[in-house]
Design an enzyme around this catalytic site. Structure first.
Site, mmCIF file in Angstrom:
data_model
loop_
_atom_site.group_PDB
_atom_site.id
_atom_site.type_symbol
_atom_site.label_atom_id
_atom_site.label_comp_id
_atom_site.label_asym_id
_atom_site.label_seq_id
_atom_site.Cartn_x
_atom_site.Cartn_y
_atom_site.Cartn_z
ATOM 1 N N TYR A 1 -8.143 -9.692 -14.522
ATOM 2 C CA TYR A 1 -7.507 -8.428 -13.878
ATOM 3 C C TYR A 1 -6.136 -8.525 -14.230
ATOM 4 C CZ TYR A 1 -6.538 -5.126 -10.312
ATOM 5 O OH TYR A 1 -5.940 -4.041 -9.592
ATOM 6 N N LYS B 1 -4.451 -5.753 -16.897
ATOM 7 C CA LYS B 1 -3.497 -4.563 -16.152
ATOM 8 C C LYS B 1 -2.125 -4.471 -17.020
ATOM 9 C CE LYS B 1 -5.203 -2.345 -12.588
ATOM 10 N NZ LYS B 1 -5.549 -0.925 -12.546
ATOM 11 N N ASN C 1 -0.849 -4.203 -2.453
ATOM 12 C CA ASN C 1 -2.073 -3.990 -1.309
ATOM 13 C C ASN C 1 -1.978 -2.843 -0.418
ATOM 14 O OD1 ASN C 1 -1.303 -6.884 -2.127
ATOM 15 N ND2 ASN C 1 -3.138 -7.502 -1.267
ATOM 16 N N ARG D 1 -11.953 -7.341 0.322
ATOM 17 C CA ARG D 1 -10.186 -7.633 0.558
ATOM 18 C C ARG D 1 -9.996 -7.863 1.919
ATOM 19 N NH1 ARG D 1 -7.840 -2.808 -2.712
ATOM 20 N NH2 ARG D 1 -9.800 -2.055 -2.369
ATOM 21 N N ASN E 1 -12.258 -7.021 5.231
ATOM 22 C CA ASN E 1 -13.070 -8.370 5.752
ATOM 23 C C ASN E 1 -12.686 -8.716 7.270
ATOM 24 O OD1 ASN E 1 -14.173 -8.702 3.402
ATOM 25 N ND2 ASN E 1 -13.568 -10.640 3.040
ATOM 26 N N PHE E 2 -11.495 -8.713 7.509
ATOM 27 C CA PHE E 2 -10.934 -8.971 9.054
ATOM 28 C C PHE E 2 -11.492 -8.200 10.137
ATOM 29 C CE2 PHE E 2 -7.010 -12.210 7.865
ATOM 30 C CZ PHE E 2 -7.836 -13.023 7.217
ATOM 31 N N ASP F 1 -4.384 -17.750 -6.063
ATOM 32 C CA ASP F 1 -4.066 -16.902 -5.162
ATOM 33 C C ASP F 1 -2.519 -16.921 -5.074
ATOM 34 O OD1 ASP F 1 -5.915 -15.796 -2.609
ATOM 35 O OD2 ASP F 1 -3.974 -15.998 -2.069
ATOM 36 N N GLN G 1 3.306 -15.532 -2.276
ATOM 37 C CA GLN G 1 4.086 -14.576 -1.443
ATOM 38 C C GLN G 1 4.093 -13.270 -2.381
ATOM 39 O OE1 GLN G 1 8.063 -16.206 -0.825
ATOM 40 N NE2 GLN G 1 8.269 -16.432 -3.088
HETATM 41 N N1 UDP Z 1 -7.946 -13.700 2.251
HETATM 42 C C1 UDP Z 1 -8.308 -14.051 3.226
HETATM 43 N N2 UDP Z 1 -9.621 -13.945 3.826
HETATM 44 C C2 UDP Z 1 -10.533 -12.903 3.368
HETATM 45 C C3 UDP Z 1 -10.139 -12.311 2.174
HETATM 46 C C4 UDP Z 1 -8.967 -12.394 1.719
HETATM 47 O O1 UDP Z 1 -7.662 -15.170 3.945
HETATM 48 O O2 UDP Z 1 -11.541 -12.819 3.827
HETATM 49 C C5 UDP Z 1 -6.713 -13.887 1.634
HETATM 50 C C6 UDP Z 1 -6.550 -14.052 0.196
HETATM 51 O O3 UDP Z 1 -6.818 -15.437 -0.159
HETATM 52 C C7 UDP Z 1 -5.055 -13.493 -0.144
HETATM 53 C C8 UDP Z 1 -4.942 -12.469 0.744
HETATM 54 O O4 UDP Z 1 -6.025 -12.596 1.765
HETATM 55 O O5 UDP Z 1 -4.358 -14.543 0.087
HETATM 56 C C9 UDP Z 1 -5.195 -11.094 0.053
HETATM 57 O O6 UDP Z 1 -6.372 -10.844 -0.224
HETATM 58 P P1 UDP Z 1 -6.966 -9.713 -0.799
HETATM 59 O O7 UDP Z 1 -8.240 -10.013 -2.014
HETATM 60 O O8 UDP Z 1 -7.046 -8.883 0.067
HETATM 61 O O9 UDP Z 1 -5.822 -9.296 -2.090
HETATM 62 P P2 UDP Z 1 -4.905 -9.862 -3.170
HETATM 63 O O10 UDP Z 1 -5.226 -11.307 -3.209
HETATM 64 O O11 UDP Z 1 -5.343 -9.182 -4.411
HETATM 65 O O12 UDP Z 1 -3.502 -9.494 -2.935
#
Ligand code: UDP
Length: 216
Positions: free
Chosen positions: A49, A53, A78, A90, A94-95, A177, A180
């Site tokens: 990815y 990009k 984000n 994402r 998810n939350f 991951d 910051q």
């Molecule tokens: N994340 C999390 N729980 C989840 C999904 C994602 O803690 O159920 C964390 C993930 O590890 C990352 C952050 O949330 O640190 C953002 O993840 P996301 O996939 O939304 O976006 P990206 O990593 O592309 O910024």
């Protein structure tokens, strides 16, 4: 991207690349401005990815140089909002889905990693303004909300706003991951007269309302 660039060249269209903060990788500069070249693992889990990009940005600028194509490149941080897919995967969706079902909230890693969340309407507004700039302005330009939160803070907010009884559980952090992430939006302020309007709590409330109305 290359197919779309070929099409834009043929029909003489102005073309937008929805690029991403992922081009900055796991950034060593904070907050990230467009001048930062990034810190990306070229062979990691996310690199398909990230590097995809980055390569697309290269192609856009090559088409600009070689064919004088009218390009606009936005680096999107984000983004969230109503009509996300419940299984998008994402963190915001998810939350919220987990909280509304009173299922465990899955925080990956220690939850101290940060993200900056932009409400979808704000993003769209920024993109429209970008498309309306003079042809000389190509970007790349960051579009995001500089309000920076840890993933644990996000989990707490979702719990409070939903009134859920979910417990927070910690799961392994996916590899590469980013630790910051926060946009420097000085360029967007200056060139687009744009800054985000919707605070995280308000945007989350709207997104939660949406997920309450759909079968999840
Ligand atoms: N994340 C999390 N729980 C989840 C999904 C994602 O803690 O159920 C964390 C993930 O590890 C990352 C952050 O949330 O640190 C953002 O993840 P996301 O996939 O939304 O976006 P990206 O990593 O592309 O910024």
């Amino acid at each position: 991207a290359i197919n779309m660039l070929g099409l834009a060249k043929r029909v003489k269209a102005k073309i937008l690349q929805a690029s991403t903060s992922e081009v900055y990788g796991d950034p060593k500069v904070h907050p990230q401005s467009e001048a930062y070249w990034g810190h990306v693992n070229p062979i990691g889990l996310r690199s398909c990815y990230d590097e995809g990009k980055r390569c697309a940005e290269t192609l856009f600028f090559d088409y600009r140089r070689q064919h004088n194509l009218r390009i606009k490149v936005a680096r999107i941080f984000n983004t969230y909002g109503p009509r996300m897919h419940p299984n998008d995967g994402r963190v915001v969706s998810n939350f919220i889905v987990q909280a509304l079902k009173n299922e465990p909230i899955t925080v990956y890693g220690d939850g101290k990693q940060t993200r900056s969340f932009c409400y979808a309407d704000d993003l769209i507004n920024g993109l429209i303004r970008l498309m309306d700039t003079p042809d000389e302005f190509t970007g790349p330009v960051n579009i995001g909300n500089p309000g920076e939160f840890t993933i644990s803070e996000l989990a707490e907010k979702v719990l409070v706003l939903t009134g859920s009884t979910s417990k927070i559980v910690f799961k392994p952090l996916p590899s590469d991951d980013p630790v910051q992430r926060c946009p420097d939006i000085s360029l967007a302020r200056e060139m687009l007269g744009w800054s985000p309007r919707v605070a995280l709590d308000d945007g989350l409330a709207k997104t939660i309302e949406y997920f309450r109305t759909v079968a999840i």
